[in-house]
Design a protein around this motif. Structure first.
Motif, PDB file in Angstrom:
ATOM      1  N   TRP A   5      38.264  42.812  47.102  1.00  0.00           N
ATOM      2  CA  TRP A   5      38.989  44.003  46.681  1.00  0.00           C
ATOM      3  C   TRP A   5      39.233  44.952  47.849  1.00  0.00           C
ATOM      4  CZ3 TRP A   5      41.716  43.367  42.760  1.00  0.00           C
ATOM      5  CH2 TRP A   5      41.282  42.582  41.690  1.00  0.00           C
ATOM      6  N   THR A  65      47.857  45.400  39.574  1.00  0.00           N
ATOM      7  CA  THR A  65      46.842  44.345  39.548  1.00  0.00           C
ATOM      8  C   THR A  65      45.467  44.908  39.860  1.00  0.00           C
ATOM      9  OG1 THR A  65      48.432  42.636  40.184  1.00  0.00           O
ATOM     10  CG2 THR A  65      46.104  42.184  40.623  1.00  0.00           C
ATOM     11  N   THR A  69      42.312  45.199  36.987  1.00  0.00           N
ATOM     12  CA  THR A  69      41.246  44.212  37.104  1.00  0.00           C
ATOM     13  C   THR A  69      39.984  44.716  37.795  1.00  0.00           C
ATOM     14  OG1 THR A  69      42.233  43.385  39.168  1.00  0.00           O
ATOM     15  CG2 THR A  69      42.879  42.289  37.129  1.00  0.00           C
ATOM     16  N   HIS A  70      40.045  45.948  38.338  1.00  0.00           N
ATOM     17  CA  HIS A  70      38.913  46.366  39.151  1.00  0.00           C
ATOM     18  C   HIS A  70      38.207  47.638  38.682  1.00  0.00           C
ATOM     19  CE1 HIS A  70      36.342  46.471  42.638  1.00  0.00           C
ATOM     20  NE2 HIS A  70      36.760  47.683  42.958  1.00  0.00           N
TER      21      HIS A  70
END
Length: 228
Positions: A5, A65, A69-70
């Motif tokens: 990430w 994204t 997702t994080h």
């Protein structure tokens, strides 16, 4: 944060810098096309606009994204928000470059109405504002970001003066109307470039200081008056 990430955030920054470089080049070429009366450069500017559009789409997809997702922390949220807004402003600057070359093509079919002095001066200030706003982003220089906001006043001042001068041309001779209107459109496009550079600087300040200065009129009043 995992290395994956961290790299994703770095990729967003890199993509944004690539977009800013292409946008700055496109704007510079648009001004060359106008000043040098070069229709081939006009074609180049319009062709590159599509690539800049794709950069904006790619950056937005990368931001979505990451957020989906994080679960980013506040600092990263500011970076993601700033990246999306900066890319949007860069895309709009490219649109203004396209507007400039379309008017340049029309101007190239007739003799010069007046020496191009004020418009290149406006463009120099706006281009420097764009370059410095990206430098402020890269360096985390929030003080430079504030200083950029103040410069917008100079561009506005030159634009108003030029509009008065071109209006006088049209009143004195109807034959100049088309050329004068095209020059007004170019000047307004450059003024909009300065506005977008200002927007980028404001986003940079928010990114590093977590403070929204978009509606602080005193910052614009700090800029110097425009020249002749």
């Amino acid at each position: 944060m995992s290395q994956f990430w961290e790299q994703h955030l770095a990729d967003i920054r890199e993509k944004l810098l690539m977009m800013s470089g292409l946008t700055a080049r496109n704007l510079a070429q648009a001004m060359r096309a106008l000043v040098e009366r070069d229709d081939k450069l006009c074609d180049t500017v319009e062709a590159d606009d599509a690539q800049i559009d794709q950069f904006e789409i790619q950056i937005d997809e990368m931001v979505i994204t990451y957020m989906a997702t994080h679960g980013p922390i506040a600092r990263d949220c500011r970076l993601l928000l700033a990246a999306s807004k900066i890319s949007s402003n860069l895309e709009r600057i490219a649109d203004q470059a396209t507007k400039i070359v379309r008017r340049a093509r029309e101007l190239n079919t007739e003799p010069l109405l007046k020496p191009l002095i004020d418009i290149p001066l406006m463009a120099d200030i706006a281009q420097e504002m764009l370059r410095d706003s990206i430098t402020a982003f890269v360096d985390g220089n929030h003080e430079l970001a504030v200083e950029i906001v103040g410069r917008d006043r100079s561009v506005d001042s030159i634009n108003k003066q030029l509009e008065r001068e071109l209006t006088d041309y049209m009143v004195e001779s109807p034959k100049t109307i088309t050329r004068a209107l095209n020059l007004m459109t170019v000047a307004r496009a450059i003024e909009r470039v300065a506005d977008h550079a200002t927007n980028i600087a404001e986003e940079v300040f928010y990114l590093y200081k977590a403070q929204d200065i978009r509606h602080e009129p005193s910052l614009k009043q700090a800029g110097p008056e425009g020249g002749n």
